[in-house]
Design an enzyme around this catalytic site. Structure first.
Site, PDB file in Angstrom:
ATOM      1  N   GLU A 255       1.110  -0.938   0.057  1.00  0.00           N
ATOM      2  CA  GLU A 255      -0.155  -0.025  -0.070  1.00  0.00           C
ATOM      3  C   GLU A 255       0.958   1.252   0.146  1.00  0.00           C
ATOM      4  OE1 GLU A 255      -1.991   2.996   1.777  1.00  0.00           O
ATOM      5  OE2 GLU A 255      -2.040   1.484   3.545  1.00  0.00           O
ATOM      6  N   CYS A 294      -2.191   8.262   3.658  1.00  0.00           N
ATOM      7  CA  CYS A 294      -2.024   7.825   2.642  1.00  0.00           C
ATOM      8  C   CYS A 294      -3.367   7.966   1.644  1.00  0.00           C
ATOM      9  CB  CYS A 294      -1.902   6.152   2.465  1.00  0.00           C
ATOM     10  SG  CYS A 294      -2.959   5.271   3.837  1.00  0.00           S
TER      11      CYS A 294
END
Ligand code: NDP
Length: 683
Positions: A255, A294
């Site tokens: 990720e 993120c």
């Protein structure tokens, strides 16, 4: 304070050169760490030989209970975590996302594990696949625990959630974990691991912690291990190309950084609720965790005509945010996690300014409350306006991992979708629109390039979980630049840590291998009505074959009168005759399953406590007046609810007619006591 790693069941202080971690606000050294001297091969062996077998000995429900106990224990220690979390630059509400968010994820997986996974060690994936004409050979997919270690490499921005969101599904899957937090904020992760270890809740070997580098650990990975990484795309690319990862096909999910868009749809003009919701969300996403998420919004895509209003509204909203020491009264945004990150973010802003103008905030001139602006890693909220989004490069490629976003004007819906897709794969996009047709167009256009899409309108906004929040129940990850991985997603996240295997064989073999009775398998006569058998004594395959009953016109008419279901196919011979499926009057499907219950139930008080539903109900063939039906009921699946004193039993039911043709097929779901005669107080 020197951080310790927890390896092989003992705390280790690293040797040699130490890396210093600094308070994000004051620059003081908080801790130092080194992982030198750790035997990483031994750490993997410890996980594989001790932690793995101990976890695999437990059922999903037992592992879920561990997660719940852990979540409760960590809840008790929360204030200690909050106090230390200030040093990472987090405000109290930032820490809430990290600490309560992490603990909440443990609770969520505990709940999912208890409700949606069986009280077993193996998970059956989907229905049996028939592979032969006579039914003597079939296939079943099963998931089993991998026998290696889950290596979790985490980012600096969520020292608690980052660990727990990976740990929960891994432990539930029966895999021990070796956690490596990002060094910058590892002191908070270390504190949490200290509390986990002290609690004694997890079996030995289930959790190890590395503060500092991972040394030669990757050299020792094998095909049963698993790597889950969060951080920069560059590091992910390097690690996933490690020769040992490639040689052993070690599953590797990543990720990584992502340029997420939030889109103000053309219908959400200034003055609409959606416009206001959009401005609020963009301002919130820019400043929560000082934009170090993120999932944060980097591209603010707006209709060209609305750009001026959006910027004015964001200027007003961001102008209210006080930057400073997260401990100080009134401060809404703290510093970045480290001075290194400040250098990075300022450099990225400079890159973006090559094609965008500063419209809110100035990284060189801003007020800071309660702290020294130079010593702390402060950056103010910075909003830019891209001059030509369609030809821009940095807008779609440069992630300033801080309180930074760029407004870009789009021409029409297709252009907005194209601009969002230029991120080349993102974790999330949000759309603010009250027009569901338009929202549908956006969803279809954005989906191939995004892991999650949030659509906000005035009807759901008050309960919306927001653009930036990954949820335990939904997948978190994204294609392409976002890393191509997927985390969370409830049971999906657990299964990712397991091996799926297709098993082929006879129905009896599959029954034993999978723990679920398979049609075509042996039917056992238990010697008494299966409803008289307590949970623990029931065996897969225990079967009742009912007597037969006729279905008459009177039955159909009485059922229609009782229920009010007077559909023509049941009541009118002439109209039913015109129906191409039936060609004449037929019994209600619901009558058949009711009549079947009348044929198979044992009415006396006993271990069967109740029926909680039907699964996979299919009416296969019509039943006409004069037909005779009977039912076969077979114990197909058992799932003990140990804490409740009963278990769930799924019975395979098949109703057949006088020609032995199947007319209906389904599973009856019941709760069965472990006692022959349940006591009201015991259950
Ligand atoms: P890195 O990719 O450098 O670090 C992420 C993790 O990988 C850390 O735990 C780091 O440990 C570890 N790591 C780095 N090199 C290795 C290696 N060779 N072997 C094993 N582990 C390694 O990212 P940063 O944390 O420095 O952040 C850089 C950028 O990444 C940010 O500015 C942002 O753009 C992006 N990012 C994206 C996130 C996301 O969730 N998608 C989250 C955080 C950052 P160590 O700290 O000890 O170096």
């Amino acid at each position: 304070m020197q951080l310790q790693s927890y390896i092989g069941g003992a705390w280790h202080s690293g040797r040699g050169a130490l890396v210093a971690m600094r308070d994000a606000t004051t620059g003081e050294i908080v801790a130092e760490a080194s992982s030198a001297g750790i035997d990483f091969a031994a750490a993997l062996r410890h996980a594989r030989q001790l932690g793995g077998p101990a976890l695999r000995a437990l059922t999903f429900h037992e592992r879920a209970a561990l997660l719940k106990a852990l979540a409760k224990r960590l809840t008790e220690c929360k204030e200690e975590f909050y106090a230390l979390s200030y040093r990472t630059g987090a405000t109290r509400s930032d820490s809430w996302i990290d600490i309560d968010g992490g603990i909440g994820t443990l609770f969520a997986f505990a709940g999912k594990g208890g409700r949606e996974l069986p009280n077993a060690r193996l998970y059956l994936d989907g229905a049996v696949e028939g592979l032969s004409k006579a039914g003597t050979f079939a296939g079943q997919h099963i998931y089993v625990s991998r026998e290696g270690a889950a290596v979790h490499i985490n980012a600096f921005n969520f020292p608690v959630w980052g660990m727990l969101e990976k740990l929960a599904p891994a432990l539930l899957a029966g895999m021990p974990a070796i956690v490596k937090p990002a060094t910058a904020t590892a002191y908070l992760t270390e504190l949490v691991v200290h509390r986990i270890v002290e609690s004694g809740i997890l079996p030995a070997g289930a959790l190890q912690l590395v503060c500092g580098g991972l040394g030669d650990l990757f050299e020792h990975l094998n095909c049963q291990d698993f790597v889950s990484f969060t951080g920069s795309a560059d590091t992910a690319a390097r690690l996933r190309a490690h020769p040992n990862v490639i040689r052993h096909s070690v599953p590797f999910i990543a990720e990584t950084d992502s340029l997420n868009s939030s889109i103000l749809a053309p219908d959400a003009a200034p003055g609409t609720a959606e416009f206001d919701l959009f401005v609020k969300e963009v301002a919130r996403e820019m400043t929560v965790k000082a934009g170090q998420k993120c999932t944060a919004i980097r591209k603010v895509l707006v209709p060209a005509a609305a750009a001026g209003d959006v910027i004015a509204a964001l200027r007003a909203a961001l102008g209210k945010v006080i930057v400073g020491d997260p401990r100080a009264e009134g401060v809404g945004m703290g510093p970045l996690a480290s001075l290194q990150q400040r250098v990075e973010v300022r450099a990225r802003i400079a890159e973006l300014r090559g094609e965008a103008d500063l419209v809110v905030g100035n990284p060189d001139a801003f007020e800071v409350r309660g702290a020294d602006r130079q010593r702390g890693a402060f950056v103010p909220p910075v909003l830019l306006l891209c001059r030509e989004p369609q030809t821009a490069r940095a807008l779609h490629a440069t992630e300033a991992f801080g309180p930074v976003a760029t407004v870009a004007a789009y021409r029409d819906v297709e252009d907005a979708i194209a601009l969002a897709r230029r991120g080349a794969g993102s974790l999330v996009a949000s759309v603010f629109s009250a027009d569901d047709d338009l929202a549908g167009r956006f969803v279809r256009g954005l989906a191939p390039y995004h892991g999650r899409i949030l659509v906000v309108n005035r009807h759901c906004a008050h309960e919306s979980t927001g653009h930036g929040s990954p949820l335990a129940a939904l997948v978190h990850g994204g294609p392409g630049r976002a890393g191509g991985g997927e985390e969370l997603g409830g049971v999906r996240g657990v299964l990712r840590y397991m091996q799926r295997t297709a098993v082929q064989g006879s129905p009896d073999t599959l029954t034993v291998a999978g723990g679920r009775w398979v049609r075509g398998g042996r039917l056992r006569d238990p010697g008494r009505h299966p409803f008289r058998i307590p949970f623990n004594d029931l065996e897969l395959g225990d079967t009742l074959k009912s007597a037969e009953r006729a279905v008459t016109v009177e039955d159909i008419e009485r059922f229609a009168a009782l229920t009010g279901d007077t559909f023509y196919a049941h009541l009118s011979e002439t109209e039913a005759a015109r129906n191409p499926l039936f060609g004449g009057r037929v019994a209600h499907g619901y009558f058949l399953i009711s009549a079947a219950a009348g044929l198979f139930v044992d009415p006396a008080y006993g271990p069967v406590l109740g029926n909680y539903g039907l699964n996979e109900l299919r009416f296969v063939k019509p039943v006409k007046p004069g037909d005779r039906i009977k039912v076969r009921l077979t114990c197909a699946e058992k799932n003990l609810r140990a804490d409740k004193g009963w278990g769930e039993v799924a019975w395979d039911a098949q109703i057949t007619n006088q020609r032995d043709e199947t007319v209906a097929s389904y599973q009856v779901l019941t709760m069965v006591s472990i006692h022959a005669v349940p006591d009201a107080h015991a259950t």
